[in-house]
Design a protein around this motif. Structure first.
Motif, mmCIF file in Angstrom:
data_model
loop_
_atom_site.group_PDB
_atom_site.id
_atom_site.type_symbol
_atom_site.label_atom_id
_atom_site.label_comp_id
_atom_site.label_asym_id
_atom_site.label_seq_id
_atom_site.Cartn_x
_atom_site.Cartn_y
_atom_site.Cartn_z
ATOM 1 N N THR A 1 -4.355 -1.917 2.208
ATOM 2 C CA THR A 1 -3.766 -0.948 1.518
ATOM 3 C C THR A 1 -4.528 -0.344 0.366
ATOM 4 O OG1 THR A 1 -1.510 -2.091 2.047
ATOM 5 C CG2 THR A 1 -1.682 -0.409 0.135
ATOM 6 N N ILE A 2 -4.507 0.920 0.256
ATOM 7 C CA ILE A 2 -5.376 1.529 -0.928
ATOM 8 C C ILE A 2 -4.471 2.102 -2.017
ATOM 9 C CG2 ILE A 2 -7.310 1.827 0.521
ATOM 10 C CD1 ILE A 2 -6.711 4.939 0.690
ATOM 11 N N PRO A 3 -4.819 2.406 -3.309
ATOM 12 C CA PRO A 3 -4.124 2.916 -4.124
ATOM 13 C C PRO A 3 -3.613 4.483 -3.743
ATOM 14 C CG PRO A 3 -5.829 1.850 -5.249
ATOM 15 C CD PRO A 3 -5.897 2.003 -3.753
ATOM 16 N N ARG A 4 -2.502 5.038 -4.394
ATOM 17 C CA ARG A 4 -2.109 6.220 -3.999
ATOM 18 C C ARG A 4 -3.155 7.459 -4.450
ATOM 19 N NH1 ARG A 4 -0.481 9.170 -0.586
ATOM 20 N NH2 ARG A 4 1.207 7.570 -0.558
ATOM 21 N N MET A 5 -3.946 7.161 -5.663
ATOM 22 C CA MET A 5 -4.848 7.834 -6.092
ATOM 23 C C MET A 5 -6.145 8.040 -4.966
ATOM 24 S SD MET A 5 -5.969 7.210 -10.015
ATOM 25 C CE MET A 5 -7.445 8.038 -10.034
ATOM 26 N N LEU A 6 -6.505 6.984 -4.238
ATOM 27 C CA LEU A 6 -7.579 7.179 -3.545
ATOM 28 C C LEU A 6 -6.756 7.855 -2.118
ATOM 29 C CD1 LEU A 6 -9.596 3.912 -3.877
ATOM 30 C CD2 LEU A 6 -9.666 6.033 -5.002
ATOM 31 N N ALA A 7 -5.716 7.570 -1.459
ATOM 32 C CA ALA A 7 -5.057 8.116 -0.395
ATOM 33 C C ALA A 7 -4.945 9.387 -0.547
ATOM 34 C CB ALA A 7 -3.844 7.356 -0.110
ATOM 35 N N ASP A 8 -4.398 9.917 -1.743
ATOM 36 C CA ASP A 8 -4.500 11.357 -1.775
ATOM 37 C C ASP A 8 -5.757 12.181 -1.598
ATOM 38 O OD1 ASP A 8 -2.287 11.462 -4.649
ATOM 39 O OD2 ASP A 8 -1.706 11.305 -2.470
ATOM 40 N N LEU A 9 -7.096 11.395 -1.772
ATOM 41 C CA LEU A 9 -8.159 12.231 -1.626
ATOM 42 C C LEU A 9 -8.358 12.340 -0.410
ATOM 43 C CD1 LEU A 9 -10.461 10.138 -4.044
ATOM 44 C CD2 LEU A 9 -9.585 12.558 -4.346
ATOM 45 N N VAL A 10 -8.024 11.434 0.671
ATOM 46 C CA VAL A 10 -8.135 11.965 1.963
ATOM 47 C C VAL A 10 -6.827 12.320 2.838
ATOM 48 C CG1 VAL A 10 -10.216 10.245 2.089
ATOM 49 C CG2 VAL A 10 -7.681 9.305 2.408
ATOM 50 N N ALA A 11 -5.923 12.593 1.753
ATOM 51 C CA ALA A 11 -4.480 13.411 2.496
ATOM 52 C C ALA A 11 -4.010 12.410 3.412
ATOM 53 C CB ALA A 11 -4.992 14.770 3.010
ATOM 54 N N GLY A 12 -4.171 11.168 3.320
ATOM 55 C CA GLY A 12 -3.773 10.226 4.285
ATOM 56 C C GLY A 12 -2.829 9.021 4.001
ATOM 57 N N PRO A 13 -2.596 8.176 4.826
ATOM 58 C CA PRO A 13 -1.672 7.146 4.268
ATOM 59 C C PRO A 13 -2.207 6.122 3.536
ATOM 60 C CG PRO A 13 -2.429 6.578 6.481
ATOM 61 C CD PRO A 13 -3.143 8.268 6.133
ATOM 62 N N ARG A 14 -1.585 5.242 2.712
ATOM 63 C CA ARG A 14 -2.091 4.468 1.904
ATOM 64 C C ARG A 14 -2.551 3.113 2.894
ATOM 65 N NH1 ARG A 14 1.607 2.640 -2.875
ATOM 66 N NH2 ARG A 14 -0.489 1.377 -3.217
ATOM 67 N N ARG A 15 -1.933 2.748 3.979
ATOM 68 C CA ARG A 15 -2.322 1.672 4.619
ATOM 69 C C ARG A 15 -3.033 1.848 6.074
ATOM 70 N NH1 ARG A 15 3.239 0.009 3.468
ATOM 71 N NH2 ARG A 15 3.161 -1.906 1.923
ATOM 72 N N PHE A 16 -3.993 1.188 6.080
ATOM 73 C CA PHE A 16 -5.054 1.176 7.350
ATOM 74 C C PHE A 16 -4.912 -0.152 8.026
ATOM 75 C CE2 PHE A 16 -6.932 5.132 6.177
ATOM 76 C CZ PHE A 16 -6.622 5.384 4.509
ATOM 77 N N THR A 17 -5.066 0.033 9.478
ATOM 78 C CA THR A 17 -5.332 -0.966 10.351
ATOM 79 C C THR A 17 -6.598 -0.867 10.718
ATOM 80 O OG1 THR A 17 -2.905 -1.082 10.783
ATOM 81 C CG2 THR A 17 -4.514 -2.484 12.218
ATOM 82 N N VAL A 18 -7.619 -1.932 10.387
ATOM 83 C CA VAL A 18 -8.910 -1.989 10.808
ATOM 84 C C VAL A 18 -9.415 -3.188 11.353
ATOM 85 C CG1 VAL A 18 -9.504 -0.038 8.968
ATOM 86 C CG2 VAL A 18 -9.772 -2.487 8.376
#
Lengths: 347, 106
Positions: free
Chosen positions: B17-34
């Protein structure tokens, strides 16, 4: 013709648009939550903005419409630099002849030949022989102002705090310091040619060797491209301040004096823009700009639009503008977070 | 960018899970499954999906940024090479440290 005013703040950017500079349509916040440190334009007209953060670092962003921004992946970076320097902020972007340059903190210079989509270090500047002696000013160690000779793009000047003004004659391959006549704010024992805390520079558009300088230690002018500088403070209430700008229509110069480096607020709580109509020989207060206030204008937060328009954004979030080269002023009804950068563009 | 140090670790599927500020940069979700074998490897996997995030998570040496906190299953990460297991959670937050002092000379 219309006008765009790009407002970069401590917490994001706002874009103001106007056809006649009477009423402005505001959009934002964009790049929400980020410091927006400066704006620029790529050779193809693409808009550029830079963001910074004490937590997440700095980056360049591009936009076709000022609404949707995409971050550059291959941005300026000190990865692989010979020491542990960090990219803290990207303070300025300037371009000419299809090439863009970015000035950054920790003081460094990068260039892009791809419209801002990729950047490479300018080693002649970044690894200058005096580099080991570079020390920061209160605002950090930053290359924050770039001037490019419009008649010869190989000639450039970079202002870096607290190092001094550099000049290149070969497109950035080699650089020398030109600060004779200016008092160093942070003298260096190892390199007497550095230690100057230049705050801002502006050049005459038709005479690239005529440059005005707001420095930590006063206001100066050179008529020989920096070979020598003379103090020009007649009529100013103080010598300290950050931005300096020039209206190309009237030739009027503008700056915003602050009491002193120990107290960075307007003298006596009277916020005012000062102007010179004789290339800096004498200054006077622009009464239309004066108001009670203890806020200040940071060095990238004053701009001109090339059509008699002058714009200032303050540390208290007030954005004001003039359409008659500073005689009368208006203020946007919205206040903003601390304004870090303000750039006006005719469109 | 860190080199993948996962070669010695068993790969696992984790949620980042990344902060909203960073998620907004990639126009993507806050959570990733990797997939990753270590904390660092999992974050590198996020960057592989969104290269823009690289400069915001890692510094010039390839280390996780000084003022970026990473929590592994609710505990602050002390070793970025710590192994992760299937179903683990990594949460990126800005640290309490790192707020810049108000500097007038910008």
């Amino acid at each position: 013709m219309g006008y765009v005013l790009a407002i970069g703040t401590y917490k994001g950017a706002w874009i103001a648009r106007s056809e006649d500079r009477t009423a402005w349509e505001l959009s934002g916040p964009l790049l929400k939550g980020w410091e927006v440190n400066t704006f620029g334009r790529a050779p193809d007209g693409t808009w550029l903005a830079t963001t910074g953060s004490s937590w997440y670092g700095a980056a360049v962003h591009r936009s076709d419409d000022l609404a949707t921004w995409s971050q550059v992946v291959d941005g300026p970076s000190f990865a692989g630099a010979p020491d542990d320097r960090r990219l803290e902020r990207i303070w300025t972007i300037a371009g000419a002849g299809g090439v863009l340059f970015a000035g950054v903190a920790e003081a460094g210079l990068f260039r892009s030949d791809t419209g801002g989509t990729s950047w490479s270090p300018v080693s002649g500047f970044n690894e200058h022989r005096t580099r080991s002696g570079w020390e920061p000013g209160f605002g950090g160690l930053a290359a924050h102002r770039i001037l490019i000779d419009p008649t010869d793009h190989q000639r450039m000047w970079v202002g870096a705090s607290a190092v001094g003004v550099f000049r290149t004659e070969d497109g950035g391959e080699t650089w020398e310091l030109f600060n004779d006549g200016v008092v160093p704010a942070a003298p260096s024992d190892d390199y007497p040619e550095i230690g100057f805390c230049v705050h801002c520079l502006v050049a005459h558009p038709d005479d690239p060797d005529l440059i005005w300088r707001q420095d930590h230690m006063g206001v100066f002018r050179t008529t020989n491209g920096g070979d020598s500088w003379e103090r020009i403070q007649n009529g100013l209430p103080s010598r300290f301040g950050f931005p300096i700008e020039r209206d190309p229509v009237t030739g009027r110069l503008f700056l915003v004096p602050l009491e002193a480096d120990e107290f960075r607020s307007p003298v006596g709580g009277r916020f005012a823009v000062y102007a010179s109509d004789d290339n800096g020989d004498a200054w006077h207060e622009l009464e239309g700009s004066a108001r009670p206030g203890w806020d200040l204008v940071l060095r990238d937060a004053m701009s001109v639009d090339g059509d008699g328009g002058v714009y200032i954004g303050s540390s208290a979030g007030a954005v004001s503008w003039s359409t008659d080269s500073g005689d009368t002023w208006s203020t946007l009804p919205t206040s903003f977070p601390r304004v870090l950068s303000l750039h006006a563009f005719p469109v | 960018m860190p080199s993948r140090s996962d070669g010695w670790a068993l790969m696992a599927t984790v949620e980042v899970t990344i902060p909203r500020m960073l998620a907004d940069l990639v126009a993507g979700p806050r959570r990733f499954t990797v997939d990753g074998g270590t904390v660092e490897g999992a974050l590198a996997a996020v960057v592989a999906k969104h290269p823009e995030l690289g400069v915001h998570l890692f510094d010039e040496t390839g280390s996780i940024r000084e003022h970026v906190s990473c929590f592994h299953n609710g505990s602050m990460v002390s070793t970025r090479t710590a192994p992760v297991a299937n179903g683990d959670s990594l949460v990126i937050l800005q640290a309490v440290s790192g707020g810049q002092a108000e500097a007038a000379a910008r």
